[in-house]
Design an enzyme around this catalytic site. Structure first.
Site, mmCIF file in Angstrom:
data_model
loop_
_atom_site.group_PDB
_atom_site.id
_atom_site.type_symbol
_atom_site.label_atom_id
_atom_site.label_comp_id
_atom_site.label_asym_id
_atom_site.label_seq_id
_atom_site.Cartn_x
_atom_site.Cartn_y
_atom_site.Cartn_z
ATOM 1 N N GLU A 36 40.704 52.147 40.472
ATOM 2 C CA GLU A 36 41.547 51.188 39.754
ATOM 3 C C GLU A 36 40.781 50.785 38.499
ATOM 4 O O GLU A 36 39.846 50.002 38.567
ATOM 5 C CB GLU A 36 41.845 49.971 40.642
ATOM 6 C CG GLU A 36 42.661 50.288 41.882
ATOM 7 C CD GLU A 36 44.069 50.774 41.557
ATOM 8 O OE1 GLU A 36 44.565 50.472 40.445
ATOM 9 O OE2 GLU A 36 44.670 51.458 42.398
ATOM 10 N N CYS B 269 42.740 43.806 33.852
ATOM 11 C CA CYS B 269 43.050 45.197 33.519
ATOM 12 C C CYS B 269 44.517 45.417 33.169
ATOM 13 O O CYS B 269 44.848 46.327 32.409
ATOM 14 C CB CYS B 269 42.648 46.112 34.675
ATOM 15 S SG CYS B 269 43.438 45.705 36.250
#
Length: 507
Positions: free
Chosen positions: A217, A255
């Site tokens: 991720e 993110c």
């Protein structure tokens, strides 16, 4: 060196004990999995105040932000997992063609074994426990390595988790990069990593030694495409959602936050004026005193962001904000208009409270702009034009596309969360977390009573015809061939000659 060897030996001994615990079958039991998920729920409820304090000390997060992004979202995920666990664990029947007489098939999920979860510092509780939920629901033994850059949260997890979870099957190992390297050199059945692409490459390289499956991720530069909106209400809503998706989540250190905005040049000044009004409403005249903006995690990251702004060509593009307080690691939410595209602020992931706006001649040019850069974790498009929305979905590649909002896809348990290309590999959340830590095993069972005699040697032209009919599920053709009522296809002369020559050569 001797002390280091002792540490490694102790780590290997603990990991072997965990493998023994997994091999005992304890973690596979539904009762064990449910008890671990309930233990996490209890931890979140009983240690809420401690979590608030740790998140404030590490990142300056307000309790409301902390609950919204980490505690509350985790409670939601745990309840979702508990509700679905029995169904997720069940095998699923597979439909076979009618030719498979007296045969049944199913897929059965099974845990992978001993897995490693390496989490990030920007959501140090949420990003640590969200994958842990999936790993435990799937029946694995788990080692969690929190980020050393959020030391209070790391310490809290290390001290609290053994009080609520099975300490023979779940362990928290703290430490810096050296400990991380030592962990990566161990043999795992899965590695789940959240962090930067730079470290992600090292994780992937280390995993290759043992052919360990990996979920990465990562992140990237997530754009928000804002169409020309004629309604002042729509403009205000779009501005609020974009700015909220940028600045109210760990001060932009996220993110999936909005990294930059794409807008038509003719609409840009209107958008900026709307944003200024919304910013003052969200954060007041002095954002530093509002307590609604988190701080930068440490001095290293503060200086990195400061350097992005100190580029003279970038600094001159600031249209709102720009105040920096190094002593308190605070950067005011900042908007920039058309910074140079070759500047670092437009080539690197920003990961902070700086929002560049890039103007285009036509909003349709946003698709080409996005496609000229690495695939982002998310694309946000604000428009009432269904045609534009469909083109963004169909002509770009990203982990997710959200229309008329930002970041909310992270909270949707029924949607997978993950990247593509440089923004990551693999996915999780909800049942997708369970799947990420499971192997779906194919199980097929046949009776001894019925067989297809023609599938075994010796080979004849007659059998070739039966195979031709079988693979087309031509049941009438099979019957006619068996009864001798259908002309048999012969093997071609060239094939027969090749087989005879090969046999002669062997002999």
């Amino acid at each position: 060196m001797e002390i280091e060897n002792e540490v490694v030996e102790e780590m290997e001994r603990e990991l072997e004990e965990m493998r023994g615990c997994y091999r005992s079958g304890r973690t596979r039991e539904a009762s064990w999995r449910k008890s671990q998920l309930k233990g996490l729920l209890q931890l979140l409820r009983e240690r809420e105040e401690e979590i608030f304090r740790a998140l404030h000390q590490d990142l300056g997060k307000h309790p409301v932000e902390a609950y919204r992004d980490e505690i509350g979202s985790l409670i939601k995920s745990l309840n979702y997992a508990l509700d679905g666990l029995k169904r997720w664990m069940s095998g699923k029947k597979v439909k076979l063609p009618r030719i498979a007489l007296l045969t049944t098939a199913e897929t059965v999920p099974e845990p992978l074994g001993l897995v490693l979860v390496i989490s990030s510092w920007n959501f140090p509780i949420g990003i640590s426990l969200e994958p842990l939920i999936g790993a435990l629901a799937a029946g694995n033994a788990v080692v969690l390595k929190p980020s050393e850059l959020a030391p209070e949260c790391s310490s809290l997890l290390a001290n609290a988790i053994p009080c609520y979870l099975d300490d023979k099957a779940v362990k928290v190992i703290q430490g810096g990069p050296g400990v991380g390297e030592q962990l990566l050199h161990q043999k795992w059945d899965k590695i789940f990593f959240t962090g930067s692409a730079r470290i992600g490459r090292r994780v992937l390289a280390a995993a290759a030694d043992h052919l360990t499956p990996v979920t990465l991720e990562l992140g990237g530069k997530c754009p928000a495409v804002i169409d020309t909106l004629s309604s002042s209400f729509d403009r205000k809503v779009a501005a609020q959602r974009v700015l909220g998706g940028k600045f109210s989540f760990s001060a932009g250190q996220v993110c999936i936050g909005v990294d930059y905005v794409l807008v038509e040049k003719k609409f840009s000044s209107t958008l900026v004026e709307t944003m200024k009004v919304v910013m003052k409403k969200m954060f007041g005249e002095n954002p530093r005193e509002s307590r609604s903006v988190a701080r930068i995690v440490n001095k290293h990251h503060f200086l990195r962001l400061q350097n992005l702004l100190l580029d003279p060509t970038v600094k001159s593009s600031i249209v709102y904000g720009g105040l920096m307080d190094e002593d308190n690691l605070f950067i005011e939410p900042t908007i920039l208009m058309d910074p140079p595209l070759q500047a670092a602020i437009m080539t690197d992931e920003i990961f902070g409270p700086l929002l560049p706006i890039v103007t285009l001649n036509k909003i349709e040019d946003s698709i080409e702009f996005i496609n000229s850069r690495p695939k982002p974790l998310a694309i946000y498009v604000f428009t009432k034009d269904e045609s534009l929305r469909r083109r963004v979905v169909s002509k770009t590649s990203s982990g997710s596309v959200v229309s008329n909002d930002a970041i909310i896809q992270y909270l949707a348990d029924a949607l997978p969360f993950g990247g593509v290309g440089e923004s990551g590999m693999g996915r999780y959340h909800g049942k997708f977390s369970f799947d990420a830590f499971s192997h779906e095993k194919a199980v097929l069972r046949r009776s001894f009573l019925v067989d297809f005699w023609f599938r075994f040697p010796p080979w004849y032209d007659h059998k070739l015809q039966l195979f031709r009919s079988s693979y087309r599920y031509d049941y009438l053709g099979i019957v006619l061939t068996v009864l001798g009522l259908k002309r048999t296809s012969r093997v071609s002369k060239s094939s027969s000659r090749h087989l005879n020559e090969h046999a002669h050569h062997v002999l």
